[in-house]
Structures are given as structure tokens and as C-alpha cells.
Design an enzyme around this catalytic site. Structure first.
Site, PDB file in Angstrom:
ATOM      1  N   HIS A 105    -102.802 -41.876 -59.016  1.00  0.00           N
ATOM      2  CA  HIS A 105    -101.643 -41.256 -58.378  1.00  0.00           C
ATOM      3  C   HIS A 105    -101.603 -39.746 -58.594  1.00  0.00           C
ATOM      4  O   HIS A 105    -100.907 -39.041 -57.863  1.00  0.00           O
ATOM      5  CB  HIS A 105    -100.345 -41.915 -58.861  1.00  0.00           C
ATOM      6  CG  HIS A 105     -99.860 -41.499 -60.207  1.00  0.00           C
ATOM      7  ND1 HIS A 105     -99.990 -42.292 -61.334  1.00  0.00           N
ATOM      8  CD2 HIS A 105     -99.220 -40.387 -60.634  1.00  0.00           C
ATOM      9  CE1 HIS A 105     -99.449 -41.681 -62.376  1.00  0.00           C
ATOM     10  NE2 HIS A 105     -98.973 -40.522 -61.972  1.00  0.00           N
ATOM     11  N   ASP A 135    -104.549 -47.819 -61.041  1.00  0.00           N
ATOM     12  CA  ASP A 135    -104.101 -46.426 -61.129  1.00  0.00           C
ATOM     13  C   ASP A 135    -105.090 -45.571 -61.917  1.00  0.00           C
ATOM     14  O   ASP A 135    -104.695 -44.721 -62.719  1.00  0.00           O
ATOM     15  CB  ASP A 135    -102.708 -46.328 -61.747  1.00  0.00           C
ATOM     16  CG  ASP A 135    -102.053 -44.964 -61.506  1.00  0.00           C
ATOM     17  OD1 ASP A 135    -102.465 -44.276 -60.558  1.00  0.00           O
ATOM     18  OD2 ASP A 135    -101.154 -44.592 -62.289  1.00  0.00           O
ATOM     19  N   ASN A 212     -98.096 -35.855 -68.207  1.00  0.00           N
ATOM     20  CA  ASN A 212     -98.900 -36.625 -69.161  1.00  0.00           C
ATOM     21  C   ASN A 212     -99.821 -37.623 -68.470  1.00  0.00           C
ATOM     22  O   ASN A 212    -100.808 -38.076 -69.062  1.00  0.00           O
ATOM     23  CB  ASN A 212     -98.016 -37.405 -70.130  1.00  0.00           C
ATOM     24  CG  ASN A 212     -97.639 -36.626 -71.377  1.00  0.00           C
ATOM     25  OD1 ASN A 212     -96.463 -36.382 -71.634  1.00  0.00           O
ATOM     26  ND2 ASN A 212     -98.629 -36.229 -72.158  1.00  0.00           N
ATOM     27  N   SER A 213     -99.506 -38.003 -67.244  1.00  0.00           N
ATOM     28  CA  SER A 213    -100.268 -39.049 -66.573  1.00  0.00           C
ATOM     29  C   SER A 213    -101.745 -38.720 -66.510  1.00  0.00           C
ATOM     30  O   SER A 213    -102.149 -37.616 -66.149  1.00  0.00           O
ATOM     31  CB  SER A 213     -99.754 -39.269 -65.153  1.00  0.00           C
ATOM     32  OG  SER A 213     -98.707 -40.182 -65.133  1.00  0.00           O
ATOM     33  N   GLY A 264    -104.710 -65.240 -54.687  1.00  0.00           N
ATOM     34  CA  GLY A 264    -103.894 -65.395 -53.490  1.00  0.00           C
ATOM     35  C   GLY A 264    -102.703 -66.307 -53.689  1.00  0.00           C
ATOM     36  O   GLY A 264    -102.357 -67.104 -52.805  1.00  0.00           O
TER      37      GLY A 264
END
Length: 371
Positions: A105, A135, A212-213, A264
Site C-alpha cells: 500500500h 500487503d 512506519n508502514s 473458495g
């Protein structure tokens, strides 16, 4: 993955002995002038080493890892200093001599991405791989400081109470560190802007803020136990565990993508109300609440139906174990898929179906594209 040089590993080992909501890496980029003014490296150069405080074990760990941590700037269209431009900033860390890990992100939809190390050096980068579901993203860097040693991903799972340090660039302040403990494990996060949940996340009370990400959450040996991904306030932050990153990152470097195992199904952890409604001896396992048509579980597992008076799921398969491993709740199932299986693997599912114990085989597929 390259680890620490032996002298640094020994040094750090000795040192070590003595709510869910906002994604944390989307701070607005600061101008070059303001970023330079926040540099701890520029401050340290003006101080006589003899005048510095003794520090602590945390200082030793910090000094062992900080050269491998960088500030990541993702630039959108327009001027880098325009309030209308896209992009943001976060953190990242070196995992070998030419690759840096950060969050997906942080770099998503950026036109260009560059970074700055703690010594002030800048480097252009190329995004070589991203994975929306974990992510995680990997950047290929043009240069690495001579003093930087790539960080190693911890092989062991974190435990509650383990001391950790969050290293990165909150609000653009380069070279920051906060300390805390692992305050929870196996968290499932419903992340802002994402139509699915992250599983197996590490929870920490180390301060985590925008910027911080993508930075490392390290243990007292300087090994990365998690990649910081989100902060929820009230002393709660979250990180993608190293056990997941160690599977995803090599694939991103090699192919640019990572395929997640996928069944699924939708499911719910069996609580006492579901257990009572389904005449189960105890409240354990997961009940299948839905099966996606055409997906791997279609025709293999049977979904429950909501009971009319209270919508409690009844009548579907209740999964107790996979490949002989107990599955007491949805977190355990997600963890098993993420850490022990790959698309194409056939798993053995032990379940209770209409009062009878049975075992069914299912070949897992790949999770559909996120976008």
C-alpha cells in the site's frame, strides 16, 4: 536472504541476552528540506562521540539495524511538492544487497519510488514485485550504503510478551524507534480499503504511526519478526509476520508475484451457540457457511444454512483438522493455508457432516486477482 555479518550477529546476540483501521504508511510526503531537517544522521554528525550517552541494549540493537532501514517516498503525478499530487511515504528495509521490502500500500499506483537511507544517501528504485493480499512489495535499489547489512527474517513464530522494536520513519522523521512487546498473535484484520482480511498478524504495543508502514519490527537479536502494516491507535499496531514474508518475498523477487492457497469458502468459528444448534459435543472447529461456485471447494464441501429464527448456521460441514493438524478456529485454518500449503496441493480435511465423521480430499487453488 542474507543475514547479518558474523561480528554484528554476535554483537546483537549479546545485546539481546542482557483499532484496526488506518493503514500506517500513507502519510503525506514532507518536502526535501523538512525531511533533511528531521534527520538524526545530520544531528549525530555535529556531536562529539565522547559526549554521547551510554545508551542501552535497545541502542545496541538500533545501531545494528538502522543502516539497513530506509525512508520510502512514492511519487504520484504532478510536482513532488504539490498538495494535489498522489503518493505517500513509508519505510522499508534491505533483505539482500539489492532488494528492499516495504508495504504494497506504500507503493501502490506510484509513478516513481525513491528512498533515503539514514546516512542521507538517496537511491532510485524499481518495483519488482507486489502482493496485495499480504500487503508486501519488493523494490530493487540502485545503491546500498557500504555500512548497511541486510536484515534477516526470523524463522521462529513470535510469542506474546516478546520484546520488539519498531524502526522506521513515522511522520517522515527518519531513523525513529519505539519499543514494546508482542501483545497478541494470530490476529485477523479487516483492513481499510480492502475487501478481505489479513490473517496471522502480529499485534504490538510499540508505537506505530503513519510513515512506519513497511518498516521492520525486530527482536532483540535484530532479526525481523514482522513487517509493520497498520496502526489502530490506543497502543495497538500490527505487522505481517516474518513467517509469511519469508514465503512471499523470495517469490516477489523471482517472479514479481505470489500465489496464495485458496479453498473458495466462507466460514465461521464454532462457538457455543453454533455447537448447540448443530448438536456438537464441544465448541471447536470451523463451520462452512458458503462455497463459491466453480472454486476448489465446490462439490467437495457442503455449506450450512442460516437458521430462520436467529441466522445461526446449521447443517453444513464442520472442519476439525486439515492434514492431521487441529483446526480449532478460523485463524488456525488461515494459518495452515498460508504457511503449510501452496496452490495445487491436495489437502485432507477431517469434518463432521450431518452427524458423521468423514474425511474429504480437496485440491487448493490460487486466490483470484485482487484488482
Amino acid at each position: 536472504m542474507n543475514g547479518f555479518r558474523p561480528d554484528r550477529r554476535e554483537f546483537l546476540a549479546l545485546a539481546g541476552s542482557g483499532l484496526v483501521g488506518a493503514i500506517a504508511g500513507c502519510a503525506e510526503p514532507r518536502s526535501a528540506d523538512s525531511m533533511e531537517g528531521s534527520s538524526s544522521a545530520s544531528i549525530e554528525r555535529t556531536i562529539d562521540p565522547d559526549d554521547r550517552a551510554d545508551g542501552s541494549t535497545f541502542t545496541d540493537v538500533y545501531e545494528g539495524v538502522i543502516d539497513a532501514v530506509a525512508q520510502v517516498r512514492a511519487l504520484g503525478s504532478g510536482s513532488p511538492y504539490s498538495s494535489e499530487r498522489g503518493g505517500g511515504q513509508g519505510s522499508g528495509f534491505l533483505v539482500d544487497d539489492s532488494h528492499l521490502v516495504t508495504n504494497e500500500h506504500v507503493v501502490a499506483d506510484a509513478d516513481t519510488v525513491d528512498l533515503q537511507y539514514i546516512n542521507g544517501d538517496w537511491s532510485d528504485t524499481e518495483v519488482v514485485g507486489t502482493d496485495f493480499y499480504s500487503d508486501l512489495a519488493v523494490l530493487k535499489v540502485d545503491q546500498v550504503p557500504d555500512e548497511a547489512t541486510p536484515l534477516e527474517l526470523a524463522a521462529e513464530r513470535s510469542v506474546v510478551g516478546q520484546e520488539v522494536l519498531a524502526v522506521g520513519n513515522p511522520y517522515g522523521f527518519r531513523g525513529s524507534m519505539s519499543k514494546g512487546i508482542v501483545s497478541g498473535v494470530n490476529r485477523t484484520l479487516d483492513m481499510q480499503g480492502r475487501a478481505f482480511s489479513f490473517s496471522n498478524a502480529i499485534q504490538t504495543d510499540a508505537a506505530v504511526n503513519p510513515g512506519n508502514s513497511g518498516g521492520p519490527l525486530v527482536d532483540m537479536n535484530g532479526e525481523v519478526v514482522g513487517v509493520i502494516t497498520a496502526g489502530g491507535g490506543d497502543n495497538i499496531g500490527f505487522a505481517i509476520p516474518a513467517t509469511i514474508a519469508s514465503r512471499v518475498v523470495p517469490s516477489l523477487i523471482e517472479t514479481g508475484t505470489y500465489d496464495h492457497a485458496y479453498m473458495g469458502i466462507t466460514l465461521a468459528t464454532v462457538d457455543r451457540y453454533i455447537a448447540e444448534a448443530n448438536d456438537l459435543a464441544e465448541a471447536t472447529g470451523v463451520i462452512v457457511t458458503g462455497v463459491e461456485p466453480g472454486d476448489p471447494a465446490d462439490g467437495v464441501l457442503r455449506p450450512a444454512k442460516p437458521r430462520p429464527r436467529d441466522s445461526i448456521p446449521v447443517g453444513g460441514d464442520v472442519i476439525y483438522a486439515i492434514d492431521g493438524k487441529p483446526i480449532p478456529d478460523r485463524h488456525a485454518l488461515s494459518s495452515h493455508l498460508a504457511l503449510r500449503t501452496s496452490p495445487g496441493d491436495t489437502i485432507e480435511i477431517e469434518c463432521r457432516r450431518y452427524g458423521d465423521e468423514t474425511t474429504v480430499s480437496l485440491t487448493v487453488g490460487s486466490r483470484p486477482p485482487a484488482r
